[in-house]
Design a protein around this motif. Structure first.
Motif, PDB file in Angstrom:
ATOM      1  N   MET A  48      -6.190  56.173  -9.593  1.00  0.00           N
ATOM      2  CA  MET A  48      -5.905  57.582  -9.866  1.00  0.00           C
ATOM      3  C   MET A  48      -4.394  57.790  -9.951  1.00  0.00           C
ATOM      4  N   LYS A  49      -3.961  58.536 -10.973  1.00  0.00           N
ATOM      5  CA  LYS A  49      -2.536  58.803 -11.134  1.00  0.00           C
ATOM      6  C   LYS A  49      -2.014  59.702 -10.027  1.00  0.00           C
ATOM      7  N   GLN A  50      -0.773  59.413  -9.574  1.00  0.00           N
ATOM      8  CA  GLN A  50      -0.108  60.335  -8.676  1.00  0.00           C
ATOM      9  C   GLN A  50       0.361  61.545  -9.474  1.00  0.00           C
ATOM     10  N   LYS A  51       0.375  62.683  -8.814  1.00  0.00           N
ATOM     11  CA  LYS A  51       0.788  63.922  -9.451  1.00  0.00           C
ATOM     12  C   LYS A  51       2.211  64.262  -9.038  1.00  0.00           C
ATOM     13  N   ILE A  52       2.949  64.882  -9.969  1.00  0.00           N
ATOM     14  CA  ILE A  52       4.345  65.222  -9.702  1.00  0.00           C
ATOM     15  C   ILE A  52       4.713  66.474 -10.487  1.00  0.00           C
ATOM     16  N   SER A  53       5.623  67.265  -9.939  1.00  0.00           N
ATOM     17  CA  SER A  53       6.167  68.435 -10.629  1.00  0.00           C
ATOM     18  C   SER A  53       7.641  68.203 -10.897  1.00  0.00           C
ATOM     19  N   ILE A  54       8.125  68.743 -12.002  1.00  0.00           N
ATOM     20  CA  ILE A  54       9.502  68.542 -12.433  1.00  0.00           C
ATOM     21  C   ILE A  54      10.267  69.850 -12.275  1.00  0.00           C
ATOM     22  N   ILE A  55      11.368  69.786 -11.541  1.00  0.00           N
ATOM     23  CA  ILE A  55      12.242  70.942 -11.385  1.00  0.00           C
ATOM     24  C   ILE A  55      13.313  70.866 -12.459  1.00  0.00           C
ATOM     25  N   GLY A  56      13.286  71.816 -13.390  1.00  0.00           N
ATOM     26  CA  GLY A  56      14.205  71.812 -14.523  1.00  0.00           C
ATOM     27  C   GLY A  56      13.478  71.457 -15.801  1.00  0.00           C
ATOM     28  N   SER A  57      13.531  72.355 -16.789  1.00  0.00           N
ATOM     29  CA  SER A  57      12.792  72.126 -18.038  1.00  0.00           C
ATOM     30  C   SER A  57      13.720  72.021 -19.242  1.00  0.00           C
ATOM     31  N   GLY A  58      14.980  71.700 -19.002  1.00  0.00           N
ATOM     32  CA  GLY A  58      15.905  71.494 -20.110  1.00  0.00           C
ATOM     33  C   GLY A  58      15.705  70.132 -20.744  1.00  0.00           C
ATOM     34  N   THR A  59      16.700  69.708 -21.522  1.00  0.00           N
ATOM     35  CA  THR A  59      16.567  68.427 -22.214  1.00  0.00           C
ATOM     36  C   THR A  59      16.454  67.262 -21.232  1.00  0.00           C
ATOM     37  N   TYR A  60      17.133  67.377 -20.075  1.00  0.00           N
ATOM     38  CA  TYR A  60      16.999  66.297 -19.100  1.00  0.00           C
ATOM     39  C   TYR A  60      15.609  66.297 -18.465  1.00  0.00           C
ATOM     40  N   GLY A  61      14.995  67.460 -18.391  1.00  0.00           N
ATOM     41  CA  GLY A  61      13.604  67.516 -17.946  1.00  0.00           C
ATOM     42  C   GLY A  61      12.686  66.728 -18.866  1.00  0.00           C
ATOM     43  N   GLN A  86       5.778  57.096 -18.117  1.00  0.00           N
ATOM     44  CA  GLN A  86       5.803  55.632 -18.221  1.00  0.00           C
ATOM     45  C   GLN A  86       5.439  54.981 -16.891  1.00  0.00           C
ATOM     46  N   LEU A  87       5.760  55.674 -15.799  1.00  0.00           N
ATOM     47  CA  LEU A  87       5.438  55.160 -14.468  1.00  0.00           C
ATOM     48  C   LEU A  87       4.062  55.605 -14.003  1.00  0.00           C
ATOM     49  N   ASP A  88       3.305  56.189 -14.901  1.00  0.00           N
ATOM     50  CA  ASP A  88       1.900  56.536 -14.675  1.00  0.00           C
ATOM     51  C   ASP A  88       1.695  57.685 -13.690  1.00  0.00           C
ATOM     52  N   TYR A  89       2.633  58.624 -13.686  1.00  0.00           N
ATOM     53  CA  TYR A  89       2.424  59.885 -12.975  1.00  0.00           C
ATOM     54  C   TYR A  89       1.780  60.898 -13.922  1.00  0.00           C
ATOM     55  N   GLU A  90       1.065  61.831 -13.348  1.00  0.00           N
ATOM     56  CA  GLU A  90       0.574  63.003 -14.075  1.00  0.00           C
ATOM     57  C   GLU A  90       1.471  64.186 -13.741  1.00  0.00           C
ATOM     58  N   VAL A  91       2.094  64.782 -14.750  1.00  0.00           N
ATOM     59  CA  VAL A  91       2.995  65.906 -14.534  1.00  0.00           C
ATOM     60  C   VAL A  91       2.183  67.200 -14.483  1.00  0.00           C
ATOM     61  N   LEU A  92       2.282  67.901 -13.353  1.00  0.00           N
ATOM     62  CA  LEU A  92       1.533  69.137 -13.175  1.00  0.00           C
ATOM     63  C   LEU A  92       2.190  70.312 -13.881  1.00  0.00           C
ATOM     64  N   GLY A  93       3.519  70.294 -13.934  1.00  0.00           N
ATOM     65  CA  GLY A  93       4.227  71.392 -14.576  1.00  0.00           C
ATOM     66  C   GLY A  93       5.712  71.303 -14.322  1.00  0.00           C
ATOM     67  N   ASP A 132       4.111  75.431  -3.869  1.00  0.00           N
ATOM     68  CA  ASP A 132       3.476  74.643  -2.798  1.00  0.00           C
ATOM     69  C   ASP A 132       4.198  73.300  -2.697  1.00  0.00           C
ATOM     70  N   VAL A 133       5.040  73.147  -1.700  1.00  0.00           N
ATOM     71  CA  VAL A 133       5.914  71.990  -1.592  1.00  0.00           C
ATOM     72  C   VAL A 133       5.333  70.906  -0.688  1.00  0.00           C
ATOM     73  N   GLU A 134       4.803  71.280   0.454  1.00  0.00           N
ATOM     74  CA  GLU A 134       4.432  70.310   1.483  1.00  0.00           C
ATOM     75  C   GLU A 134       3.446  69.262   0.956  1.00  0.00           C
ATOM     76  N   ASN A 135       3.822  67.989   1.176  1.00  0.00           N
ATOM     77  CA  ASN A 135       2.998  66.821   0.822  1.00  0.00           C
ATOM     78  C   ASN A 135       2.818  66.625  -0.683  1.00  0.00           C
ATOM     79  N   ASN A 136       3.610  67.303  -1.485  1.00  0.00           N
ATOM     80  CA  ASN A 136       3.533  67.134  -2.927  1.00  0.00           C
ATOM     81  C   ASN A 136       4.791  66.450  -3.468  1.00  0.00           C
ATOM     82  N   ASN A 137       4.648  65.778  -4.615  1.00  0.00           N
ATOM     83  CA  ASN A 137       5.745  65.030  -5.237  1.00  0.00           C
ATOM     84  C   ASN A 137       6.529  65.905  -6.199  1.00  0.00           C
ATOM     85  N   PHE A 138       7.865  65.719  -6.167  1.00  0.00           N
ATOM     86  CA  PHE A 138       8.759  66.437  -7.063  1.00  0.00           C
ATOM     87  C   PHE A 138       9.843  65.491  -7.561  1.00  0.00           C
TER      88      PHE A 138
END
Length: 217
Positions: free
Chosen positions: A1-14, A23-30, A58-64
């Motif tokens: 199962m893929k790990q889930k992650i959220s990205i802070i920042g939606s600009g070009t670097y996002g 590429q590292l097989d994460y699922e991006v939640l948003g 929701d931060v606790e125990n989640n990947n960012f």
């Protein structure tokens, strides 16, 4: 199962970070971004969910991952995530060569074809960009950004929140790059750099000092 992650920042670097984490097989939640005009938009079919508001996220125990190039802002947001019990995994492109004796903090991003040599120590929230080389026994402290093609010599300490520009060279023999300093693209550094200095040219010369009282926390 893929790990889930959220990205802070939606600009070009996002978008760059999105490509890396998939590429590292994460699922991006948003994505989260304080630019309201982006809310409800999609990046690679992933929604921009709202503001960077840690009273609502929701931060606790989640990947960012914090996809913000500004060192002070990235470090500040990353510390909040850690304080609230979130996780900032190290994201290392498969092509990176990293010595078994090197050490990484948390929330580090190492992009394609970077080389991390013997007994290098990279602290939290640091970004090493494409094709950068870090020679042996060098220490990079919290929240630095080492740009594409930069070459960092051996036995050097780069203090927190420093920025090393594209193709810059910090020669072996230099002992210290001061905190929150800026090394310009293509600069060649042959002597120590003080805190908050902006250095350009070959050989590198200090052209001004950043007013650290105005730096973003």
């Amino acid at each position: 199962m893929k790990q889930k992650i959220s990205i802070i920042g939606s600009g070009t670097y996002g978008e760059v970070i999105y490509e890396l984490v998939t590429q590292l097989d994460y699922e991006v939640l948003g994505f989260y971004d304080d630019n309201k005009s982006k809310h409800g938009n999609y990046i690679n079919s992933v929604p921009v969910l709202g503001n960077i508001d840690f009273n609502k996220i929701d931060v606790e125990n989640n990947n960012f991952v914090v996809a913000i190039g500004d060192n002070a802002i990235r470090s500040h947001i990353s510390k909040i995530i850690v304080e609230k019990g979130g996780f900032l995994p190290n994201l290392i492109h498969p092509s990176v060569i990293i010595s078994e004796s090197a050490t990484l903090g948390q929330g580090c991003v190492l992009h394609a074809n970077s080389f991390i040599w013997t007994n290098v120590n990279i602290s939290d929230f640091t970004i090493i960009s494409v094709n950068a080389n870090i020679a042996h026994h060098t220490t990079i402290k919290t929240g630095c950004f080492i740009s594409t093609g930069a070459n960092i010599g051996a036995n050097i300490t780069i203090e927190s929140k420093s920025f090393i520009g594209i193709g810059a060279i910090v020669m072996t023999g230099v002992k210290l790059i001061g905190k929150s300093s800026v090394i310009g693209a293509g600069a060649v550094i042959i002597k120590d750099v003080p805190d908050y200095a902006v250095v350009v040219g070959n050989p590198g010369k200090v052209i001004k000092t950043v007013n650290h009282h105005n730096l973003t926390p």
